[in-house]
Design an enzyme around this catalytic site. Sequence first.
Site, PDB file in Angstrom:
ATOM      1  N   TYR A   1       0.872  -1.191   0.000  1.00 30.53           N
ATOM      2  CA  TYR A   1       0.000   0.000   0.000  1.00 30.53           C
ATOM      3  C   TYR A   1       0.902   1.231   0.000  1.00 30.53           C
ATOM      4  CZ  TYR A   1      -4.285   2.581   1.033  1.00 30.53           C
ATOM      5  OH  TYR A   1      -5.331   3.444   0.988  1.00 30.53           O
TER       6      TYR A   1
ATOM      7  N   LYS B   1     -19.805 -20.083 -12.518  1.00 31.89           N
ATOM      8  CA  LYS B   1     -18.886 -19.961 -13.663  1.00 31.89           C
ATOM      9  C   LYS B   1     -17.502 -19.555 -13.161  1.00 31.89           C
ATOM     10  CE  LYS B   1     -21.916 -20.755 -16.987  1.00 31.89           C
ATOM     11  NZ  LYS B   1     -21.865 -21.634 -18.145  1.00 31.89           N
TER      12      LYS B   1
ATOM     13  N   ALA C   1     -29.925 -17.126 -28.017  1.00 28.02           N
ATOM     14  CA  ALA C   1     -28.475 -16.956 -28.008  1.00 28.02           C
ATOM     15  C   ALA C   1     -27.762 -18.244 -28.418  1.00 28.02           C
ATOM     16  CB  ALA C   1     -28.039 -16.536 -26.599  1.00 28.02           C
ATOM     17  N   ALA C   2     -28.053 -19.323 -27.692  1.00 23.49           N
ATOM     18  CA  ALA C   2     -27.353 -20.584 -27.939  1.00 23.49           C
ATOM     19  C   ALA C   2     -27.710 -21.138 -29.324  1.00 23.49           C
ATOM     20  CB  ALA C   2     -27.707 -21.591 -26.851  1.00 23.49           C
TER      21      ALA C   2
HETATM   22  N1  LIG Z   1     -25.804 -27.042 -22.242  1.00 23.22           N
HETATM   23  C1  LIG Z   1     -25.270 -25.866 -22.394  1.00 23.22           C
HETATM   24  O1  LIG Z   1     -24.044 -25.690 -22.396  1.00 23.22           O
HETATM   25  C2  LIG Z   1     -26.143 -24.672 -22.585  1.00 23.22           C
HETATM   26  C3  LIG Z   1     -27.502 -24.759 -22.515  1.00 23.22           C
HETATM   27  N2  LIG Z   1     -28.273 -23.652 -22.713  1.00 23.22           N
HETATM   28  C4  LIG Z   1     -29.707 -23.808 -22.536  1.00 23.22           C
HETATM   29  O2  LIG Z   1     -30.381 -23.359 -23.696  1.00 23.22           O
HETATM   30  C5  LIG Z   1     -31.594 -22.728 -23.332  1.00 23.22           C
HETATM   31  C6  LIG Z   1     -31.685 -21.353 -24.020  1.00 23.22           C
HETATM   32  O3  LIG Z   1     -30.681 -20.505 -23.546  1.00 23.22           O
HETATM   33  P1  LIG Z   1     -30.357 -19.133 -24.306  1.00 23.22           P
HETATM   34  O4  LIG Z   1     -30.220 -19.366 -25.753  1.00 23.22           O
HETATM   35  O5  LIG Z   1     -29.250 -18.505 -23.561  1.00 23.22           O
HETATM   36  O6  LIG Z   1     -31.715 -18.314 -24.004  1.00 23.22           O
HETATM   37  P2  LIG Z   1     -32.527 -17.281 -24.930  1.00 23.22           P
HETATM   38  O7  LIG Z   1     -33.497 -16.649 -23.995  1.00 23.22           O
HETATM   39  O8  LIG Z   1     -31.623 -16.432 -25.711  1.00 23.22           O
HETATM   40  O9  LIG Z   1     -33.327 -18.221 -25.955  1.00 23.22           O
HETATM   41  C7  LIG Z   1     -34.347 -19.078 -25.567  1.00 23.22           C
HETATM   42  C8  LIG Z   1     -35.020 -19.579 -26.822  1.00 23.22           C
HETATM   43  O10 LIG Z   1     -35.872 -20.670 -26.487  1.00 23.22           O
HETATM   44  C9  LIG Z   1     -37.081 -20.488 -27.197  1.00 23.22           C
HETATM   45  N3  LIG Z   1     -38.194 -21.186 -26.574  1.00 23.22           N
HETATM   46  C10 LIG Z   1     -38.747 -20.999 -25.366  1.00 23.22           C
HETATM   47  N4  LIG Z   1     -39.794 -21.827 -25.190  1.00 23.22           N
HETATM   48  C11 LIG Z   1     -39.906 -22.542 -26.334  1.00 23.22           C
HETATM   49  C12 LIG Z   1     -40.808 -23.519 -26.797  1.00 23.22           C
HETATM   50  N5  LIG Z   1     -41.827 -23.943 -26.038  1.00 23.22           N
HETATM   51  N6  LIG Z   1     -40.632 -24.045 -28.029  1.00 23.22           N
HETATM   52  C13 LIG Z   1     -39.611 -23.614 -28.809  1.00 23.22           C
HETATM   53  N7  LIG Z   1     -38.727 -22.669 -28.438  1.00 23.22           N
HETATM   54  C14 LIG Z   1     -38.879 -22.141 -27.207  1.00 23.22           C
HETATM   55  C15 LIG Z   1     -37.318 -18.981 -27.170  1.00 23.22           C
HETATM   56  O11 LIG Z   1     -38.279 -18.629 -28.146  1.00 23.22           O
HETATM   57  P3  LIG Z   1     -38.676 -17.102 -28.469  1.00 23.22           P
HETATM   58  O12 LIG Z   1     -37.544 -16.574 -29.319  1.00 23.22           O
HETATM   59  O13 LIG Z   1     -39.957 -17.228 -29.213  1.00 23.22           O
HETATM   60  O14 LIG Z   1     -38.787 -16.404 -27.146  1.00 23.22           O
HETATM   61  C16 LIG Z   1     -35.900 -18.512 -27.485  1.00 23.22           C
HETATM   62  O15 LIG Z   1     -35.675 -18.487 -28.871  1.00 23.22           O
HETATM   63  C17 LIG Z   1     -31.623 -22.701 -21.803  1.00 23.22           C
HETATM   64  O16 LIG Z   1     -32.392 -23.780 -21.365  1.00 23.22           O
HETATM   65  C18 LIG Z   1     -30.198 -22.924 -21.399  1.00 23.22           C
HETATM   66  O17 LIG Z   1     -30.058 -23.598 -20.176  1.00 23.22           O
HETATM   67  C19 LIG Z   1     -27.738 -22.430 -23.017  1.00 23.22           C
HETATM   68  C20 LIG Z   1     -26.388 -22.278 -23.100  1.00 23.22           C
HETATM   69  C21 LIG Z   1     -25.487 -23.391 -22.827  1.00 23.22           C
HETATM   70  C1  LIG Z   2     -24.677 -23.978 -19.300  1.00 21.64           C
HETATM   71  C2  LIG Z   2     -25.180 -22.624 -19.491  1.00 21.64           C
HETATM   72  O1  LIG Z   2     -24.416 -21.692 -19.660  1.00 21.64           O
HETATM   73  C3  LIG Z   2     -26.612 -22.410 -19.511  1.00 21.64           C
HETATM   74  O2  LIG Z   2     -27.390 -23.345 -19.423  1.00 21.64           O
HETATM   75  O3  LIG Z   2     -27.005 -21.225 -19.647  1.00 21.64           O
HETATM   76 MG   LIG Z   3     -25.365 -19.782 -19.560  1.00 26.96          MG
END
Ligand SMILES: NC(=O)C1=CN([C@@H]2O[C@H](COP(=O)(O)OP(=O)(O)OC[C@H]3O[C@@H](n4cnc5c(N)ncnc54)[C@H](OP(=O)(O)O)[C@@H]3O)[C@@H](O)[C@H]2O)C=CC1
Ligand SMILES: CC(=O)C(=O)O
Ligand SMILES: [Mg+2]
Length: 414
Positions: free
Chosen positions: A38, A93, A196-197
């Site tokens: 410090y 994370k 996103a994913a």
């Molecule tokens: N295993 C892994 O490493 C990871 C897993 N994930 C999982 O993926 C999922 C999405 O995450 P993320 O992309 O960050 O979230 P977002 O909020 O960006 O996207 C979610 C998407 O899911 C769609 N959705 C929701 N309900 C339904 C349904 N009934 N039928 C079809 N589509 C649907 C939404 O539709 P709409 O656009 O119409 O709202 C949207 O497009 C989460 O469950 C997360 O845990 C994510 C990142 C990493």
């Molecule tokens: C694993 C992860 O990042 C998620 O489900 O959002």
């Molecule tokens: Mg995540």
Amino acid sequence: MSDFRQKALDYHQYPTPGKISVELTKPADSAKDLALAYSPGVAEPVRAIAEDPDNAYKYTAKGNMVAVISNGTAILGLGNLGPLASKPVMEGKALLFKRFAGLDSIDIEVSHRTTQDFINTVANIADTFGGINLEDIKAPECFEIEQALIEKCNVPVFHDDQHGTAIVTAAGMLNALEIQGKSLRDAHIVCMGAGAAAIACMELLIKCGAQREHIYMLDSKGVIHTRREDLNEYKALFANNTDKRTLEEVIEGADLFLGVSGPDLLSPETLKLMADKPIVFACSNPDPEIKPELAQQTRDDIIIGTGRSDYPNQVNNVLCFPFMFRGALDVRATAINDEMKIAAVEAIRQLAKEEVPDEVKKAAGIDELTFGADYIIPKPMDPRLCQRVAKAVAEAAVESGVAKIPLPENYMQD
Ligand SMILES: NC(=O)C1=CN([C@@H]2O[C@H](COP(=O)(O)OP(=O)(O)OC[C@H]3O[C@@H](n4cnc5c(N)ncnc54)[C@H](OP(=O)(O)O)[C@@H]3O)[C@@H](O)[C@H]2O)C=CC1
Ligand SMILES: CC(=O)C(=O)O
Ligand SMILES: [Mg+2]
């Protein structure tokens, strides 16, 4: 309360609330130590950094520190539960960064009114860190946020749910296709989710050889097609010129199903419509689009992965983000580019084909792990992941010209 729920809460509460803490790396026991740590000693690195900002890498923790930043708008598959509720995931994370890649990490949960507020907040603190890991920010805002921060920040910015997930998904898909005797180029793909994913996974699969017109994407309103007028610009890139409107219609004869949407959205009856030897990655967390035991009861020719640690084939971005940042920070990469992402895909993919050390089998609680339907992708606790993936990423950064320093000495050995 279920046993597991109580266990999870106790894990987070005892003996100290939360999962991370800060530790000192220098002695701070005497007046002499404090005079260095410090005032007055600290003035010396201050002057050095004011003269040359790169000295921050020499005299502060910046170069080994990643910020995990969220606004809590897409916490796992639990939805928009706000910034504070996302804190256990963000601390998680940080735990994974430290445990698997030796990187210090701190979680930051941001409350904001507009997307621009969020961007400004992160941009204004970015220089504190060696890199920025954006987490659980919903689409479509996440795309604008990441792009703006890449442009504004001097350190690498990476939205894990997009690119970490895409890298691991591509590695797992390519291996699963190889085992099932299919090719990505010919594969008919269904992607449940358009966030996103989903968008990032499909874009990376296309870079790896998939054909855009073979992909059917669905959001909460159904199939994404050219006659829909409610599509954002990212979904529009996946609009098919088709009369098919339902999951049942598009999944008929499909080779690959990626679920990045929500729990229990793939029924056994729908799974039966897929082609022979299907591949299903039900990646929604914590509850997948279909439970693996149900999927396997329905089809004995399936390869199934989930995002969870308690089933085989954990298709989860934990296999990527710690090592992506390890490699990027070790060569002070200014960005995380496609070359680095593809290098990570290949490194993860190849490792699954090698003999698995006994310590990894023991940690996984499994007697045998051989490349095949139940082992398409490495286990997160495999220590070789850090060496292989970080090295591949760092080399790709150097070769593609985004590294500010050469490959460190310890990366030269095999
Ligand atoms: N295993 C892994 O490493 C990871 C897993 N994930 C999982 O993926 C999922 C999405 O995450 P993320 O992309 O960050 O979230 P977002 O909020 O960006 O996207 C979610 C998407 O899911 C769609 N959705 C929701 N309900 C339904 C349904 N009934 N039928 C079809 N589509 C649907 C939404 O539709 P709409 O656009 O119409 O709202 C949207 O497009 C989460 O469950 C997360 O845990 C994510 C990142 C990493
Ligand atoms: C694993 C992860 O990042 C998620 O489900 O959002
Ligand atoms: Mg995540």
